[in-house]
Write an enzyme that holds these catalytic residues in place. Structure first.
Site, short mmCIF file in Angstrom:
data_model
loop_
_atom_site.label_atom_id
_atom_site.label_comp_id
_atom_site.label_asym_id
_atom_site.label_seq_id
_atom_site.Cartn_x
_atom_site.Cartn_y
_atom_site.Cartn_z
N ASP A 140 39.21 34.97 48.38
CA ASP A 140 40.48 35.50 47.77
C ASP A 140 40.34 36.99 47.49
O ASP A 140 39.82 37.52 46.73
CB ASP A 140 41.15 34.71 46.73
CG ASP A 140 42.77 34.97 46.76
OD1 ASP A 140 43.18 35.40 47.48
OD2 ASP A 140 43.23 34.61 45.70
N HIS A 147 50.70 44.59 42.44
CA HIS A 147 50.38 43.47 41.52
C HIS A 147 49.26 43.89 40.68
O HIS A 147 49.46 43.43 39.55
CB HIS A 147 49.81 42.44 42.68
CG HIS A 147 49.17 41.28 41.82
ND1 HIS A 147 49.70 40.43 41.13
CD2 HIS A 147 47.76 41.02 42.08
CE1 HIS A 147 48.94 39.54 40.63
NE2 HIS A 147 47.72 39.82 40.98
N ARG A 156 45.85 45.40 30.00
CA ARG A 156 45.53 46.73 29.51
C ARG A 156 46.60 47.73 29.86
O ARG A 156 46.59 48.47 30.76
CB ARG A 156 44.40 47.32 30.40
CG ARG A 156 43.12 46.30 30.46
CD ARG A 156 42.10 46.56 31.55
NE ARG A 156 42.70 46.81 32.89
CZ ARG A 156 42.56 45.75 33.91
NH1 ARG A 156 41.86 44.62 33.20
NH2 ARG A 156 43.12 45.59 35.01
N GLU A 212 51.20 32.12 43.12
CA GLU A 212 50.89 33.58 43.63
C GLU A 212 51.23 33.66 44.94
O GLU A 212 50.66 33.05 45.87
CB GLU A 212 49.60 34.09 43.29
CG GLU A 212 49.09 34.46 41.94
CD GLU A 212 47.67 35.10 41.69
OE1 GLU A 212 46.92 35.11 42.84
OE2 GLU A 212 47.59 35.75 40.70
N GLU A 214 50.84 34.75 48.59
CA GLU A 214 49.95 35.32 49.44
C GLU A 214 49.85 35.06 50.79
O GLU A 214 50.67 34.10 51.21
CB GLU A 214 48.43 34.97 48.72
CG GLU A 214 48.08 35.08 47.45
CD GLU A 214 46.54 35.16 47.10
OE1 GLU A 214 45.83 35.10 47.83
OE2 GLU A 214 46.30 35.11 45.93
N ASP A 246 48.18 30.84 45.81
CA ASP A 246 47.39 30.74 44.90
C ASP A 246 47.66 30.35 43.46
O ASP A 246 47.70 31.07 42.56
CB ASP A 246 46.50 31.97 44.89
CG ASP A 246 45.23 32.40 43.85
OD1 ASP A 246 44.83 31.11 43.62
OD2 ASP A 246 44.77 33.30 43.46
N ARG A 250 47.42 30.83 33.97
CA ARG A 250 47.15 32.13 33.28
C ARG A 250 46.49 32.19 31.97
O ARG A 250 45.58 33.02 31.61
CB ARG A 250 48.38 32.88 33.14
CG ARG A 250 48.93 33.12 34.45
CD ARG A 250 48.42 34.14 35.47
NE ARG A 250 49.12 34.43 36.64
CZ ARG A 250 48.75 34.59 37.71
NH1 ARG A 250 47.23 35.12 37.67
NH2 ARG A 250 49.36 34.98 38.73
N GLN A 253 42.77 31.26 32.76
CA GLN A 253 42.30 32.23 33.52
C GLN A 253 41.82 33.33 32.49
O GLN A 253 40.76 34.11 32.56
CB GLN A 253 43.15 32.59 34.65
CG GLN A 253 42.59 33.80 35.34
CD GLN A 253 43.73 34.47 36.30
OE1 GLN A 253 44.57 33.71 36.43
NE2 GLN A 253 43.51 35.81 36.70
N LYS A 266 41.96 29.13 38.61
CA LYS A 266 42.49 29.03 40.01
C LYS A 266 42.11 27.77 40.99
O LYS A 266 42.60 27.55 41.95
CB LYS A 266 41.65 30.25 40.60
CG LYS A 266 42.12 31.74 40.07
CD LYS A 266 43.31 32.06 40.32
CE LYS A 266 43.57 33.54 40.11
NZ LYS A 266 45.06 34.10 40.64
N THR A 270 45.02 25.27 45.85
CA THR A 270 45.55 26.43 46.54
C THR A 270 46.11 25.87 47.64
O THR A 270 45.71 24.86 48.35
CB THR A 270 44.42 27.39 47.11
OG1 THR A 270 43.57 27.64 45.72
CG2 THR A 270 44.69 28.41 47.85
N THR A 372 47.56 38.58 45.60
CA THR A 372 49.30 38.36 45.34
C THR A 372 49.73 39.57 46.10
O THR A 372 49.17 40.57 46.07
CB THR A 372 49.26 38.30 43.95
OG1 THR A 372 48.60 37.27 43.32
CG2 THR A 372 51.18 38.18 43.73
N GLU A 386 54.28 38.27 36.44
CA GLU A 386 54.74 39.66 36.55
C GLU A 386 56.30 39.77 36.31
O GLU A 386 56.73 40.53 35.83
CB GLU A 386 54.52 40.45 38.41
CG GLU A 386 53.08 40.31 38.22
CD GLU A 386 52.90 40.81 39.69
OE1 GLU A 386 53.11 41.83 40.43
OE2 GLU A 386 52.12 39.87 40.35
#
Lengths: 441, 441
Positions: A140, A147, A156, A212, A214, A246, A250, A253, A266, A270, A372, A386
């Site tokens: 992936d 994203h 961050r 996600e 994708e 995907d 969270r 993860q 993850k 999938t 994503t 998001e």
């Protein structure tokens, strides 16, 4: 890839459902998958979608419906329960079979081949699918800068983008065994999470379950260990594309991923869509590579005129959520977001070239995900983490007067994709669909 | 696992080389692999090492050499070119076949079965091996706290250990397609690296090439998607162990790995030793789980009395380097480090249980790596990046009056492993060996 007669928007099929406005599967598409009659004990075999039907490739192989040595060899390679042998054969074989089917399907075609094909048709409503290849390895990528910035802001806030993003098509190895076909429900995963400020993690059901949006793409011939595939040859090794979800836990993860990346967050599931839309069918929708002029330009091994001119693919994408309440009240799923794959920072050719540059071998049937796909505006985000700004804002579900910050049990997430523009035939990907079942544990 | 007559150190074989002091393969070991005569076009088939010979399992299956329904079924499953079918069968089958071979090999055994086994023997010096299973997925863990601290100091001097290390057996998905058998040379990988203080990365051959001393273990029956394997059942799903070298391009790895973990820095090559030493053969060497009392104790799902009492395995390990100069001058490889697997922070049962806790499915033949095995003292480090303190100190090669900070072209890295203690038979793993060839690009 140059356009040819199979892209002519004016061509119609004798199969009326293939000419219906808005169908995903007109004669210009002809995507490949693996199927059998729903609930039967038939063996799975290759199939091609046309209108609301599936062409049984094993049946037309037996019947000798296609002509031309290359097409015959290719259709024979599609008779088994996975498309790996067909993908091994490369672009000339893929094109020969798609063209042969096109010729049998177009208005006015006749003869024993057409009759055999007609006899092989199975309604899509009556089939079930399997993941179309035996996936050796699943990788992936992480190639949407929007994203990366959206998720980076959650972790961050001051420095959302890691310094390597604009230089490397970043990727991680995923789990091949838990790639499932659209329609497969899965249980909310158990795992460890560390609450902010806590001194010890807690084991329990995922509380920040996400999807996600994708796309995936399947590898064709591939390469030997130690022999990289240069960018200019990369697309000869890409058979076609699909939708890919995907699913991501969270909380698990973000607790586990430093320093070696996502793992249990993850690998519980999938989901891929059943049909692989070939790169040939996507040819009318190729667009210039979106790498902005004010960003660092790719290193030489990731740069080519062809990639710059038409490395991108303009696929329209949307995410819908169908909660239990939608189903109980007969209300259509709410749309969570929509975007296009054209905004991706790196192209699929760059992803494949990067994957092999150190010598790693790709094998026929391997699956690569794009990461994503989030577009440039907030409404185009491809994951709920998001849209909800890390779970701090409600995402509305107007159809049922409800909202979400993450997924709840009973939620079904539906991905759809299609290509359309004036002068070209609209083609679609069908859908990827999966329901969240309660945790077991 | 309780000890039985196959662990009796006094038992000897009629095959004299199996009784030689220091052999890796006495009658108490009987590890499984896949082989054929070197340079031949024979098909690969299952084999078991004994002394300096290989038992051809396909030949003894055809000859009907083993008796007992379970052993017959098991040996038939070893006749093909990969051990997946055998691994699917589980511990009772594995034990039945190992015991049947033991009975045929011991001093005093006679009859047509013994004659057939004797006739099947092929000298180890005359065979070549293949990776012993079709690996569906390969996962690499990160479970040595000493390694984590050593490497962490290079990247984060003030805070070397990430906060999750003492709670989670951390892992990442590796690349199955580039797992190769011992003896396979590979090219130094090309890739991107970012020099300290530089404003753009450079593409070129890896300049910080490393090995990682690891053990691998192979999955037996495995689990269905969504059905975790509890810790107490985990070892029923582990067939046995091998040596594993997780070659690493440190410059590429450290530039690419934030935020999603290692990718090209690892996926160019992973080497495994040919023989899988069964968990039954390792039973005399089980030791208490090393999780220190002053560290956080495992969450309940990662804790069990059996795991605490004998979750560990005391395997002696060493790394040797053979440069071109060693070969040219006929000098024995220099030993870089030695340690034991008993120091690992998490057990293989905990690794397997953690892998499935979120529902991820493991399949027969899957390979799991332990992560670099570094012991508590600096001399016990399992990677050259640790021994050279991130490339800042010379690692001596006294045999050739030279030194290394990272690997050079022509260097062969040799991993060896064995178990020995008073009152038990010494058993060994053979070796994992791989040579660095110059970069191509």
């Amino acid at each position: 890839m140059e356009l040819n007669h199979t892209h002519d928007a004016n061509t119609r099929s004798w199969l009326e459902s293939a000419n219906a406005p808005g169908t995903d599967f007109p004669i210009q598409n002809l995507p490949f998958g693996v199927f059998r009659r729903k609930g039967s004990s038939e063996t799975f075999r290759g199939g091609v979608a046309i209108g609301d039907q599936v062409i049984d490739l094993a049946a037309i192989a037996r019947a000798g419906a296609v002509s031309g040595a290359a097409a015959v060899k290719a259709v024979n390679a599609c008779a088994g329960d996975a498309l790996n042998d067909f993908l091994t054969m490369g672009p000339a074989a893929w094109r020969a079979l798609r063209h042969a089917l096109f010729d049998l399907l177009k208005t006015g075609a006749s003869g024993p081949g057409v009759n055999a094909l007609r006899a092989s048709l199975v309604p899509q409503a009556e089939v079930e699918h399997r993941v179309p290849t035996r996936i050796g390895d699943y990788t992936d990528f992480y190639t949407s800068i929007h994203h990366a910035r959206n998720v980076g802001r959650v972790i961050r806030p001051d420095d959302p983008l890691t310094p390597n993003f604009q230089w490397i098509p970043i990727a991680y190895h995923g789990r091949a065994s838990s790639v499932v076909i659209s329609g497969t429900a899965f249980h909310r995963p158990m795992g460890q999470a560390m609450a902010p400020g806590a001194s010890a993690p807690v084991y329990g059901p995922c509380r920040r379950l996400d999807y996600e949006l994708e796309m995936g793409f399947y590898v064709g011939p591939g390469n030997a260990l130690g022999t990289p595939i240069p960018l200019t040859e990369a697309e000869d090794h890409i058979f076609g594309m699909c939708l890919l979800n995907d699913w991501s836990a969270r909380d698990h993860q973000f607790w586990e991923m430093n320093p070696l990346g996502p793992f249990l967050g993850k690998n519980f599931c999938t989901t891929v869509s059943p049909w692989i839309v070939t790169m040939e069918a996507l040819a009318p929708y190729r667009v210039p590579f979106a790498h902005p002029a004010d960003e660092p330009q790719p290193l030489a091994y990731l740069d080519s005129p062809g990639n710059s001119a038409q490395g991108g693919v303009d696929v329209q994408l949307e995410v819908r959520l169908e909660a239990r309440a939608h189903r109980e009240r007969g209300i259509a799923p709410d749309r969570l977001s929509a975007t296009s794959f054209r905004h991706q920072y790196w192209t699929i050719a760059q992803m494949l070239a990067q994957h092999t540059v150190g010598g790693c071998n790709l094998q026929p049937g391997d699956l690569l995900g794009t990461g994503t796909i989030s577009g440039p505006t907030p409404a185009e985000a491809g994951a709920i983490v998001e849209l909800s700004a890390g779970g701090t804002r409600d995402v509305p579900l107007p159809g049922i007067n409800a909202q979400r910050r993450f997924l709840e049990d009973g939620d079904t997430v539906i991905l759809r994709g299609w290509c359309e523009k004036p002068g070209a035939a609209r083609i679609g990907f069908g859908e990827s669909r999966g329901e969240v079942l309660p945790a077991v544990g």
